[in-house]
Design an enzyme around this catalytic site. Structure first.
Site, short mmCIF file in Angstrom:
data_model
loop_
_atom_site.label_atom_id
_atom_site.label_comp_id
_atom_site.label_asym_id
_atom_site.label_seq_id
_atom_site.Cartn_x
_atom_site.Cartn_y
_atom_site.Cartn_z
N ALA A 84 52.20 -24.33 22.25
CA ALA A 84 52.76 -23.01 21.90
C ALA A 84 53.70 -23.12 20.71
CB ALA A 84 53.49 -22.42 23.09
N THR A 136 52.22 -31.19 13.57
CA THR A 136 51.44 -31.05 12.34
C THR A 136 51.80 -32.13 11.32
OG1 THR A 136 51.23 -29.62 10.40
CG2 THR A 136 53.23 -29.36 11.65
N ASP A 137 50.87 -32.41 10.41
CA ASP A 137 51.17 -33.34 9.32
C ASP A 137 52.12 -32.70 8.30
OD1 ASP A 137 49.36 -31.52 8.24
OD2 ASP A 137 47.99 -33.03 7.43
N GLU A 138 52.32 -31.38 8.41
CA GLU A 138 53.16 -30.69 7.41
C GLU A 138 54.63 -31.12 7.50
OE1 GLU A 138 52.23 -26.52 6.87
OE2 GLU A 138 50.22 -26.83 7.67
N TYR A 163 58.06 -23.00 8.56
CA TYR A 163 57.18 -23.46 9.65
C TYR A 163 57.30 -24.97 9.84
CZ TYR A 163 52.87 -25.32 11.72
OH TYR A 163 51.97 -26.04 12.48
N ALA A 165 59.54 -27.03 8.79
CA ALA A 165 60.90 -27.45 9.15
C ALA A 165 61.13 -27.24 10.65
CB ALA A 165 61.93 -26.67 8.34
N SER A 166 60.63 -26.12 11.17
CA SER A 166 60.83 -25.87 12.61
C SER A 166 60.00 -26.84 13.45
CB SER A 166 60.49 -24.41 12.96
OG SER A 166 59.11 -24.17 12.83
N LYS A 167 58.81 -27.21 12.97
CA LYS A 167 58.02 -28.20 13.71
C LYS A 167 58.69 -29.57 13.64
CE LYS A 167 54.52 -27.84 15.57
NZ LYS A 167 54.13 -27.42 16.95
N ASN A 192 44.89 -30.08 9.14
CA ASN A 192 44.38 -28.71 9.32
C ASN A 192 43.12 -28.70 10.19
OD1 ASN A 192 46.02 -28.63 6.82
ND2 ASN A 192 45.37 -26.50 6.80
N ASN A 262 41.13 -26.45 -1.94
CA ASN A 262 40.88 -25.11 -1.38
C ASN A 262 39.68 -24.44 -2.03
OD1 ASN A 262 43.06 -25.43 0.30
ND2 ASN A 262 44.49 -24.31 -1.01
P1 NAD Z 1 47.96 -20.32 17.23
O1 NAD Z 1 48.93 -19.54 16.42
O2 NAD Z 1 46.50 -20.01 17.15
O3 NAD Z 1 48.36 -20.24 18.77
C1 NAD Z 1 49.68 -20.30 19.22
C2 NAD Z 1 49.73 -19.84 20.67
O4 NAD Z 1 51.08 -19.95 21.12
C3 NAD Z 1 49.31 -18.37 20.85
O5 NAD Z 1 48.46 -18.25 21.97
C4 NAD Z 1 50.64 -17.67 21.09
O6 NAD Z 1 50.52 -16.50 21.92
C5 NAD Z 1 51.45 -18.75 21.77
N1 NAD Z 1 52.89 -18.55 21.60
C6 NAD Z 1 53.56 -18.28 20.46
N2 NAD Z 1 54.88 -18.13 20.72
C7 NAD Z 1 55.05 -18.34 22.05
C8 NAD Z 1 56.16 -18.35 22.92
N3 NAD Z 1 57.40 -18.10 22.45
N4 NAD Z 1 55.97 -18.61 24.23
C9 NAD Z 1 54.73 -18.85 24.71
N5 NAD Z 1 53.63 -18.84 23.94
C10 NAD Z 1 53.78 -18.59 22.62
O7 NAD Z 1 48.23 -21.84 16.84
P2 NAD Z 1 47.22 -23.07 16.78
O8 NAD Z 1 46.62 -23.12 15.45
O9 NAD Z 1 46.36 -23.08 17.99
O10 NAD Z 1 48.27 -24.28 16.86
C11 NAD Z 1 48.63 -24.86 18.11
C12 NAD Z 1 49.61 -25.98 17.88
O11 NAD Z 1 49.04 -26.96 17.03
C13 NAD Z 1 50.90 -25.53 17.19
O12 NAD Z 1 51.98 -26.22 17.79
C14 NAD Z 1 50.71 -25.95 15.74
O13 NAD Z 1 51.95 -26.22 15.14
C15 NAD Z 1 49.87 -27.20 15.91
N6 NAD Z 1 48.99 -27.53 14.78
C16 NAD Z 1 48.10 -26.62 14.32
C17 NAD Z 1 47.24 -26.97 13.28
C18 NAD Z 1 46.20 -26.01 12.76
O14 NAD Z 1 45.48 -26.34 11.81
N7 NAD Z 1 46.00 -24.84 13.35
C19 NAD Z 1 47.33 -28.24 12.71
C20 NAD Z 1 48.28 -29.15 13.22
C21 NAD Z 1 49.09 -28.79 14.26
P1 TYD Z 2 46.35 -22.18 5.86
O1 TYD Z 2 45.03 -21.99 6.52
O2 TYD Z 2 47.35 -21.08 5.92
O3 TYD Z 2 46.94 -23.54 6.45
P2 TYD Z 2 48.24 -24.41 5.97
O4 TYD Z 2 49.04 -23.60 5.03
O5 TYD Z 2 48.96 -24.64 7.26
O6 TYD Z 2 47.69 -25.65 5.36
O7 TYD Z 2 46.10 -22.51 4.33
C1 TYD Z 2 45.28 -23.60 3.93
C2 TYD Z 2 45.32 -23.70 2.42
O8 TYD Z 2 44.69 -22.53 1.85
C3 TYD Z 2 46.74 -23.68 1.85
O9 TYD Z 2 46.79 -24.54 0.71
C4 TYD Z 2 46.97 -22.25 1.41
C5 TYD Z 2 45.58 -21.80 1.02
N1 TYD Z 2 45.27 -20.36 1.24
C6 TYD Z 2 44.74 -19.59 0.20
O10 TYD Z 2 44.53 -20.06 -0.93
N2 TYD Z 2 44.44 -18.27 0.45
C7 TYD Z 2 44.66 -17.70 1.68
O11 TYD Z 2 44.40 -16.49 1.84
C8 TYD Z 2 45.20 -18.51 2.74
C9 TYD Z 2 45.47 -17.92 4.10
C10 TYD Z 2 45.47 -19.84 2.47
#
Ligand code: NAD
Ligand code: TYD
Length: 359
Positions: A84, A136-138, A163, A165-167, A192, A262
């Protein structure tokens, strides 16, 4: 039977992980999914599990200490998988505060509640309990565009967006619990993800959705930023393997040497859509490279992310299985075959599902 508490299971990676776990373990496991159902939480992602006795859903905010403590009190939780979070960089630039509350305070609440439930009177922890923090790797910041530098587990944190920084803050809290209390945990830092059920604010589902509707495809800056893409099922498998085989207190990077600029992704999505859509599908006429629009760059836009997955390969035996060519086709096919998913997410109709099922 092992009981899992999964936070954020209604989101993109969480819902794919829950599906993966039931496919792998069937009735050997029980999963409790706790999610606040923000805009990013879509319970319809899990509607096929509604009648599964081993799955249950609790709507709660991870910052709500009483609600989370109650889940631990009423269930003997063996594993916590903590997804979450507020997860979108662009939203964090507009409204950083909720990222600190959910990602930092929420993680602190999860850690506190798990510690209280699992700690023995002598300060050690009950056998077999584990907390896995998904990150995340960010948190590592941005790499030079040199094709040869990578993020390792030892790379210092240097987050740039609210984002990341909070992670980073949440990762450091987990590290502090491991160092201070010997709290049984692992951290995974992942590149990603892409795959089904991803909210169309992130690059790949946004490109698919906008192309099908004939809308602009916004490319930030020069489109040359690099991300390291991982198919979501491979991530789910990596999390499970770290949970079961990873050494306690360790961090593992999960990624698959799949760097793309991208603009390459944009072109590939358009080409794949044109290849997969039959000629008589009315959506096909909307799809075109003319939709590409270079727009103002994201503030503080990280140039390159790239994971070195050596440690997880060596210690845990994990490697990605899905090549990008296969994964992107699978992903696009899924969105093409489930047009109502985009429709309900973009119209907001998915948010009524909870009231219908649980209200
Ligand atoms: P997402 O935004 O699709 O899902 C987040 C989920 O958390 C949602 O279901 C939302 O309702 C829930 N949520 C948000 N705030 C909440 C709260 N206060 N209490 C309870 N539930 C809450 O995110 P995701 O892409 O599935 O990412 C999941 C995890 O993986 C995150 O911690 C993210 O930082 C990490 N992550 C994501 C990616 C990516 O590419 N998507 C990559 C690396 C790490
Ligand atoms: P995103 O899917 O938001 O993931 P993250 O920023 O966590 O890596 O974005 C992936 C890459 O795509 C990022 O370099 C920003 C770029 N991007 C665009 O160029 N256009 C867009 O509309 C979005 C959402 C992202």
């Amino acid at each position: 039977m092992r009981t899992y508490l999964v936070t954020g299971g209604a989101g993109f990676i969480g819902s794919n992980y829950i599906h993966y776990m039931f496919r792998k373990y069937g009735s050997e496991i029980r999963i409790i999914n706790v999610d606040a159902l923000t805009y990013a939480g879509n319970l319809e992602n899990l509607k096929d599990l509604e009648n599964n006795d081993n799955y249950s859903f609790v709507r709660a905010d991870i910052t709500d200490r009483d609600a989370i403590a109650d889940i631990f009190k009423n269930n003997d939780i063996d594993r916590v998988v903590h997804f979450a979070a507020e997860s979108h960089v662009d939203r964090s630039i507009k409204d950083p505060e909720v990222f600190v509350i959910t990602n930092v305070v929420g993680t602190a609440t999860m850690l506190n509640c798990a510690k209280a439930a699992w700690e023995l009177p002598d300060g050690t922890f009950k056998e077999g309990k584990k907390f896995l923090h998904v990150s995340t790797d960010e948190v590592f910041g941005s790499l030079p565009d040199d094709g040869k530098s990578y993020f390792y587990e030892t790379t210092p944190f240097s987050p740039h967006s609210p984002y990341s920084a909070s992670k980073a803050g949440s990762d450091l809290l987990v590290k502090a619990y491991m160092d201070t209390y010997k709290f049984p945990a692992n951290i995974t830092n992942t590149s990603n993800n892409y795959g089904p059920y991803q909210f169309p604010e992130k690059l790949i589902p946004l490109l698919i959705h906008n192309s099908l509707e004939g809308r602009d495809l916004p490319v930030y800056g020069d489109g040359m930023n690099i991300r390291d893409w991982l198919y979501v099922d491979d991530h789910a498998k990596g999390i499970d393997m770290v949970m079961e085989q990873g050494r306690l207190f360790e961090t593992y990077n999960i990624g698959g040497h799949n760097e793309k600029r991208n603009i390459e992704i944009v072109n590939l999505v358009i080409e794949t859509l044109l290849e997969l859509l039959p000629d008589d599908d009315p959506r096909k006429k909307n799809v075109s490279k003319d939709l590409i629009k270079f727009v103002e760059d994201r503030k503080g836009h990280d140039r390159r992310y790239a994971i070195a997955p050596d440690k997880i390969k060596k210690e845990v035996g994990w490697e990605p299985e899905t090549t990008f060519e296969v994964g992107i086709k699978k992903t696009i096919k899924w969105y093409l075959e489930n047009p109502e998913w985009f429709e309900r997410v973009t119209s907001g109709a998915y948010q009524e599902y909870y009231e219908k099922m649980y209200g």
